[in-house]
Motif scaffolding. Structure first.
Motif, PDB file in Angstrom:
ATOM      1  N   VAL A  84       0.841  -1.205   0.000  1.00 19.71           N
ATOM      2  CA  VAL A  84       0.000   0.000   0.000  1.00 19.71           C
ATOM      3  C   VAL A  84       0.872   1.250   0.000  1.00 19.71           C
ATOM      4  O   VAL A  84       0.641   2.192  -0.770  1.00 19.71           O
ATOM      5  N   CYS A  85       1.890   1.263   0.866  1.00 16.68           N
ATOM      6  CA  CYS A  85       2.784   2.424   0.946  1.00 16.68           C
ATOM      7  C   CYS A  85       3.550   2.625  -0.363  1.00 16.68           C
ATOM      8  O   CYS A  85       3.664   3.751  -0.864  1.00 16.68           O
ATOM      9  N   ILE A  86       4.077   1.531  -0.918  1.00 14.16           N
ATOM     10  CA  ILE A  86       4.854   1.619  -2.152  1.00 14.16           C
ATOM     11  C   ILE A  86       3.971   2.075  -3.305  1.00 14.16           C
ATOM     12  O   ILE A  86       4.359   2.928  -4.111  1.00 14.16           O
ATOM     13  N   ALA A  87       2.763   1.516  -3.400  1.00 18.76           N
ATOM     14  CA  ALA A  87       1.867   1.846  -4.505  1.00 18.76           C
ATOM     15  C   ALA A  87       1.434   3.311  -4.469  1.00 18.76           C
ATOM     16  O   ALA A  87       1.357   3.983  -5.499  1.00 18.76           O
ATOM     17  N   LEU A  88       1.139   3.829  -3.271  1.00 17.32           N
ATOM     18  CA  LEU A  88       0.650   5.205  -3.162  1.00 17.32           C
ATOM     19  C   LEU A  88       1.752   6.241  -3.362  1.00 17.32           C
ATOM     20  O   LEU A  88       1.451   7.416  -3.637  1.00 17.32           O
ATOM     21  N   ALA A  89       3.012   5.829  -3.256  1.00 18.88           N
ATOM     22  CA  ALA A  89       4.115   6.784  -3.400  1.00 18.88           C
ATOM     23  C   ALA A  89       4.123   7.438  -4.774  1.00 18.88           C
ATOM     24  O   ALA A  89       4.389   8.647  -4.895  1.00 18.88           O
ATOM     25  N   GLY A  90       3.836   6.660  -5.826  1.00 17.67           N
ATOM     26  CA  GLY A  90       3.859   7.209  -7.187  1.00 17.67           C
ATOM     27  C   GLY A  90       2.805   8.274  -7.421  1.00 17.67           C
ATOM     28  O   GLY A  90       3.125   9.417  -7.803  1.00 17.67           O
ATOM     29  N   PRO A  91       1.496   7.945  -7.215  1.00 17.16           N
ATOM     30  CA  PRO A  91       0.456   8.963  -7.410  1.00 17.16           C
ATOM     31  C   PRO A  91       0.635  10.189  -6.523  1.00 17.16           C
ATOM     32  O   PRO A  91       0.389  11.324  -6.960  1.00 17.16           O
ATOM     33  N   CYS A  92       1.061   9.984  -5.285  1.00 13.90           N
ATOM     34  CA  CYS A  92       1.264  11.126  -4.387  1.00 13.90           C
ATOM     35  C   CYS A  92       2.356  12.053  -4.913  1.00 13.90           C
ATOM     36  O   CYS A  92       2.239  13.285  -4.841  1.00 13.90           O
ATOM     37  N   THR A  93       3.418  11.454  -5.470  1.00 12.30           N
ATOM     38  CA  THR A  93       4.500  12.261  -6.039  1.00 12.30           C
ATOM     39  C   THR A  93       4.013  13.041  -7.253  1.00 12.30           C
ATOM     40  O   THR A  93       4.316  14.230  -7.409  1.00 12.30           O
ATOM     41  N   SER A  94       3.236  12.393  -8.115  1.00 11.49           N
ATOM     42  CA  SER A  94       2.714  13.061  -9.307  1.00 11.49           C
ATOM     43  C   SER A  94       1.798  14.219  -8.934  1.00 11.49           C
ATOM     44  O   SER A  94       1.883  15.313  -9.513  1.00 11.49           O
ATOM     45  N   LEU A  95       0.926  13.994  -7.964  1.00 13.46           N
ATOM     46  CA  LEU A  95       0.019  15.057  -7.530  1.00 13.46           C
ATOM     47  C   LEU A  95       0.775  16.181  -6.837  1.00 13.46           C
ATOM     48  O   LEU A  95       0.411  17.362  -6.977  1.00 13.46           O
ATOM     49  N   LEU A  96       1.834  15.834  -6.109  1.00 16.42           N
ATOM     50  CA  LEU A  96       2.664  16.859  -5.471  1.00 16.42           C
ATOM     51  C   LEU A  96       3.352  17.720  -6.527  1.00 16.42           C
ATOM     52  O   LEU A  96       3.397  18.961  -6.400  1.00 16.42           O
ATOM     53  N   LEU A  97       3.885  17.080  -7.573  1.00 21.89           N
ATOM     54  CA  LEU A  97       4.524  17.836  -8.661  1.00 21.89           C
ATOM     55  C   LEU A  97       3.524  18.753  -9.352  1.00 21.89           C
ATOM     56  O   LEU A  97       3.853  19.891  -9.709  1.00 21.89           O
ATOM     57  N   ALA A  98       2.293  18.255  -9.544  1.00 19.50           N
ATOM     58  CA  ALA A  98       1.250  19.087 -10.154  1.00 19.50           C
ATOM     59  C   ALA A  98       0.955  20.303  -9.272  1.00 19.50           C
ATOM     60  O   ALA A  98       0.802  21.431  -9.767  1.00 19.50           O
ATOM     61  N   GLY A  99       0.908  20.066  -7.957  1.00 20.24           N
ATOM     62  CA  GLY A  99       0.651  21.172  -7.036  1.00 20.24           C
ATOM     63  C   GLY A  99       1.782  22.190  -7.024  1.00 20.24           C
ATOM     64  O   GLY A  99       1.529  23.407  -7.019  1.00 20.24           O
ATOM     65  N   LEU A 100       3.021  21.720  -7.027  1.00 14.02           N
ATOM     66  CA  LEU A 100       4.166  22.631  -7.040  1.00 14.02           C
ATOM     67  C   LEU A 100       4.211  23.435  -8.334  1.00 14.02           C
ATOM     68  O   LEU A 100       4.534  24.632  -8.327  1.00 14.02           O
ATOM     69  N   ALA A 101       3.882  22.758  -9.460  1.00 16.94           N
ATOM     70  CA  ALA A 101       3.868  23.463 -10.745  1.00 16.94           C
ATOM     71  C   ALA A 101       2.773  24.530 -10.759  1.00 16.94           C
ATOM     72  O   ALA A 101       2.966  25.625 -11.306  1.00 16.94           O
TER      73      ALA A 101
END
Length: 288
Positions: A84-101
């Motif tokens: 669960v932790c490993i799987a959620l790391a990818g989407p969370c990173t993508s959404l974080l990058l979208a937020g920072l952008a």
């Protein structure tokens, strides 16, 4: 196709993704292609970083149009909580990058809007609860506690095939009005194929592991053994990580009087992991 190695992890690109990238470059969309490619790589790197923190070694990552697939050294290395932790790391990173952008738009200008869209789409799409997407891995991990790994994989992969078929249908409908429908059609087709492959790879990995261990035993005539003594109430997930390619694991079950009630071989442990789930007790496994 191998494209490089980062932190000891081999990165490969699936031929379909490579063809799509070349097609879009030929249409003059090189900047957009580079943005998507870097976003996918960062998405997958997030998985590998969290996996490493949880002592799960990733050896190879293959990049797909919607993300990627990581391969570990041992296919029983990931328990449901860690997955669960490993799987959620990818989407969370993508959404974080979208937020920072989005926060940086005022300084970076309108060219950052595509970065926002790409990572937002990558993050949200991968949260869909179907295999082989990250959301599907989370759902599979949860269901495996009750159904076992094999049944959970088959059912969530079936949802992936259904989602792929629906996406193909939606893309085909859009093609009647716009060329943009081709994107959805091919994405749906690839999702259907990858979901269908997911269940097959699970069985293949299980059989390959057992065949490899039996082959080692046949070649050498013997293998070092790792013995564990456990009681019937011990959960399967508490002993499964003792399984190692270098040794053969045998569990000795004892009762309250410290008398031997039975034995479990490595093959029986792994089969029970897939069939009964990691929360099953060793007593349940022995009783069948």
């Amino acid at each position: 196709m191998k494209i490089g190695r980062i932190a000891g992890i081999v990165f490969r690109i699936h031929p379909v993704l490579l063809l799509l990238l070349l097609a879009y470059i030929s249409l003059g969309l090189a900047r957009e292609v580079l943005t998507v490619f870097v976003s996918v790589v960062l998405h997958e790197l997030a998985h590998t970083v969290v996996a490493s923190r949880l002592s799960v070694r990733v050896t190879e990552v293959e990049l797909f149009p919607f993300g990627g697939q990581a391969k570990t050294e041992d296919f029983v290395a990931v328990n449901p909580e860690n997955e669960v932790c490993i799987a959620l790391a990818g989407p969370c990173t993508s959404l974080l990058l979208a937020g920072l952008a989005w926060l940086a738009v005022r300084w970076g200008g309108p060219q950052l809007f595509f970065l926002i869209k790409a990572n937002l789409a990558l993050g949200l799409f991968n949260l869909l609860p179907v295999l082989p997407l990250d959301g599907g891995r989370v759902l599979r991990a949860v269901l495996s506690l009750k159904w076992g790994w094999r049944k959970a994989t088959v059912n969530v992969a079936t949802l992936g095939q259904l989602a792929g078929g629906l996406l193909c249908g939606y893309g085909g409908y859009l093609l009647l009005y716009s060329e943009q429908g081709a994107n959805f059609f091919f994405l749906g087709l690839f999702l259907w194929w990858a979901a269908r492959l997911e269940a097959k790879l699970l069985t293949y990995g299980f059989v390959r592991y057992l065949v490899n261990k039996k082959g080692q035993l046949a070649r050498k005539g013997m293998l070092p053994a790792y013995h564990l003594v456990a009681v019937s109430s011990t959960r399967l997930k508490d002993v499964i990580h003792a399984v190692s390619p270098a040794t053969y694991t045998v569990v000795v079950l004892i009762n309250d009087e410290e008398r031997i009630e039975g034995y479990l071989t490595e093959g029986e442990l792994i089969e029970a992991w897939f069939e009964k789930g990691p929360s099953a007790s060793l007593g349940d496994v022995v009783r069948g």
